[in-house]
Design an enzyme around this catalytic site. Structure first.
Site, PDB file in Angstrom:
ATOM      1  N   ASN A 181      -5.675  12.484  -0.372  1.00  3.63           N
ATOM      2  CA  ASN A 181      -4.835  11.668   0.524  1.00  3.63           C
ATOM      3  C   ASN A 181      -5.772  10.936   1.479  1.00  3.63           C
ATOM      4  OD1 ASN A 181      -2.215  10.756   1.409  1.00  3.63           O
ATOM      5  ND2 ASN A 181      -2.533  11.954   3.252  1.00  3.63           N
ATOM      6  N   LYS A 182      -5.184  10.119   2.325  1.00  5.17           N
ATOM      7  CA  LYS A 182      -5.973   9.284   3.241  1.00  5.17           C
ATOM      8  C   LYS A 182      -7.037  10.097   3.958  1.00  5.17           C
ATOM      9  CE  LYS A 182      -5.703   5.787   3.567  1.00  5.17           C
ATOM     10  NZ  LYS A 182      -6.570   4.925   2.724  1.00  5.17           N
TER      11      LYS A 182
ATOM     12  N   ARG B 276      -6.896  -0.440  -7.551  1.00  2.00           N
ATOM     13  CA  ARG B 276      -7.250   0.637  -6.608  1.00  2.00           C
ATOM     14  C   ARG B 276      -7.369   1.936  -7.413  1.00  2.00           C
ATOM     15  NH1 ARG B 276      -4.293   0.999  -1.010  1.00  2.00           N
ATOM     16  NH2 ARG B 276      -6.226   2.104  -0.576  1.00  2.00           N
TER      17      ARG B 276
ATOM     18  N   ARG C 230       0.861  -1.175   0.000  1.00  2.00           N
ATOM     19  CA  ARG C 230       0.000   0.000   0.000  1.00  2.00           C
ATOM     20  C   ARG C 230       0.903   1.232   0.000  1.00  2.00           C
ATOM     21  NH1 ARG C 230       1.621   1.778   4.100  1.00  2.00           N
ATOM     22  NH2 ARG C 230       0.549   3.691   3.627  1.00  2.00           N
ATOM     23  N   GLY C 231       0.253   2.420  -0.110  1.00  2.00           N
ATOM     24  CA  GLY C 231       1.025   3.650  -0.261  1.00  2.00           C
ATOM     25  C   GLY C 231       1.233   3.880  -1.749  1.00  2.00           C
ATOM     26  N   ALA C 232       0.928   5.096  -2.192  1.00  2.00           N
ATOM     27  CA  ALA C 232       0.848   5.358  -3.639  1.00  2.00           C
ATOM     28  C   ALA C 232       2.109   4.952  -4.418  1.00  2.00           C
ATOM     29  CB  ALA C 232       0.518   6.836  -3.857  1.00  2.00           C
TER      30      ALA C 232
ATOM     31  N   ASP D  88      -2.009  10.868  -2.597  1.00  2.00           N
ATOM     32  CA  ASP D  88      -2.284   9.799  -3.558  1.00  2.00           C
ATOM     33  C   ASP D  88      -2.513  10.337  -4.959  1.00  2.00           C
ATOM     34  OD1 ASP D  88      -3.128   8.662  -0.781  1.00  2.00           O
ATOM     35  OD2 ASP D  88      -2.692   6.972  -2.116  1.00  2.00           O
TER      36      ASP D  88
ATOM     37  N   GLN E 200      -3.304   2.866   9.456  1.00  2.00           N
ATOM     38  CA  GLN E 200      -1.950   2.972   8.884  1.00  2.00           C
ATOM     39  C   GLN E 200      -1.020   3.781   9.796  1.00  2.00           C
ATOM     40  OE1 GLN E 200      -4.758   3.349   7.139  1.00  2.00           O
ATOM     41  NE2 GLN E 200      -4.527   2.774   5.001  1.00  2.00           N
TER      42      GLN E 200
END
Ligand code: MRU
Length: 356
Positions: free
Chosen positions: A248-249, A87, A49-51, A238, A198
């Site tokens: 973003n998150k 995603r 995970r994480g862009a 992201d 996260q």
């Protein structure tokens, strides 16, 4: 150069090993990816995970597909489409797949497998170098605060934009690691980042690196900002639209709002692969909906060391789970990139070749 304590992604011949982030912070295990389906599953299930790491894994996923299934046009198209559907929000995924398409489509099938591995390796190397450069630019913000007053510089971050989210030092945490290397005292407020938590990955990373940090519930951020117990907020991204609006998150926007009211600087740290000049503004960015289950359940470790999943609400409770939110450019003090720190509206000047 920052060295990852455990590689987030490592290639061994025609097998790709990724650190399984669904097991952290309690278990440190890697998972072997041998096929397109396994690579797509790793991204969708958030083993990776994480862009930036999603983009790199997708690139290696294309190489796995061609090595496993043959490198004709139909296999290449199927791999790009399958990975592209994993995603929706992190544009790094599409950036990496487009780079793979441009490198592979013009080649004869016989030349594609070797070229796919080479291009995926180049994408990984690009990300490693980019993270280091973001750290070098971003540490200036921390240095300036340290020079103004005694005591540790107090940062706040959200989600995980550290080494776990990339092939290098991370984005938002790269300046933190650079500050630590310079001997600047820092302290990081880490919000837990419900529902996937996260923030616990960030706390795990910082603990392993010996960076002082304080875990907070997401909703504590506003009070800390209001009381000026934070000098600087820095998060990852992201997808950043042409006008600087940033996905973003989920929870990033509320921090940006509170930071603006308290007049605390709010920065985004992101590489070129996160810029999306094709989206004019945030309204054009798709927001991933990850379903009610993640909100209604929590996973943790029981006293006997077993992983346990607990229900937080009675079955049938309705829940919504937008995984990202949009922070308007007007709330963002600056964007830390590998080319320097820009105001949100100045990205096209820094990246003219992408803005065309
Ligand atoms: O859903 P995730 O864990 O993939 O979301 C990650 C984030 O929102 C990060 O802040 C972002 O990808 C930047 S990572 C350098």
């Amino acid at each position: 150069m920052f060295e990852q304590p455990i590689p987030t992604l490592r290639r061994d011949g025609e097998v790709v090993h990724v650190l399984d982030q669904t097991l952290l912070p309690f278990r440190t295990e890697t998972v072997a990816l041998r096929t397109l389906a396994e690579a797509a599953h790793a991204i969708r299930s958030m083993q990776v995970r994480g862009a930036p790491l999603i983009g790199a894994t997708a690139a290696f996923g294309v190489a796995l597909a061609l090595a496993d299934e043959g490198a004709d046009d139909a296999t290449l198209a199927h791999a790009l489409a399958t990975l592209g559907a994993t995603r929706p929000t992190a544009v790094n995924l599409h950036w990496a797949l487009e780079r793979m398409r441009l490198a592979l489509q013009p080649l004869q099938p016989a030349a594609r497998v070797r070229a796919a591995w080479a291009e995926a390796e180049a994408i990984r190397a690009d990300d490693t170098a980019t993270c280091d450069a973001i750290g070098r630019h971003g540490v200036r913000l921390i240095r300036e605060i340290a020079a103004r007053r005694p005591g540790p510089v107090r940062l706040m971050t959200h989600c995980n934009a550290g080494w776990l989210a990339t092939c290098g030092a991370g984005t938002a945490l790269a300046p933190v690691y650079a500050a630590q290397a310079e001997g600047i005292a820092v302290e990081v407020f880490v919000s837990e980042t419900r529902p996937r938590n996260q923030g616990l990955l960030t706390a795990w990373e910082l603990r392993a690196a010996g960076v002082p940090h304080i875990l907070i519930a997401d909703n504590a951020a506003g009070l800390l900002l209001m009381r000026h117990e934070v000098d600087l907020v820095i998060t990852g991204a992201d997808r950043i639209a042409a006008n600087g609006d940033t996905a973003n998150k989920v929870g990033t926007y509320l921090k940006a709002l509170a930071a603006r009211v308290a007049e605390v600087p709010f920065h985004i740290a992101a590489p070129h692969s996160t810029l999306d000049f094709a989206s004019a503004d945030g309204a054009a960015i798709p927001i991933e909906d990850r379903g009610a289950d993640e909100v209604l359940h929590v996973r943790g470790e029981a006293a006997d060391g077993a992983t346990a999943e607990l229900a937080l609400a009675p079955a049938g409770t309705r829940a919504a789970n937008p995984a990202f939110d949009l922070t308007p450019a007007a709330l963002i003090t600056g964007i830390v990139t590998e080319r320097g720190i820009a105001r949100p509206g100045e990205l096209a000047r820094l990246y003219p070749e992408q803005a065309r």
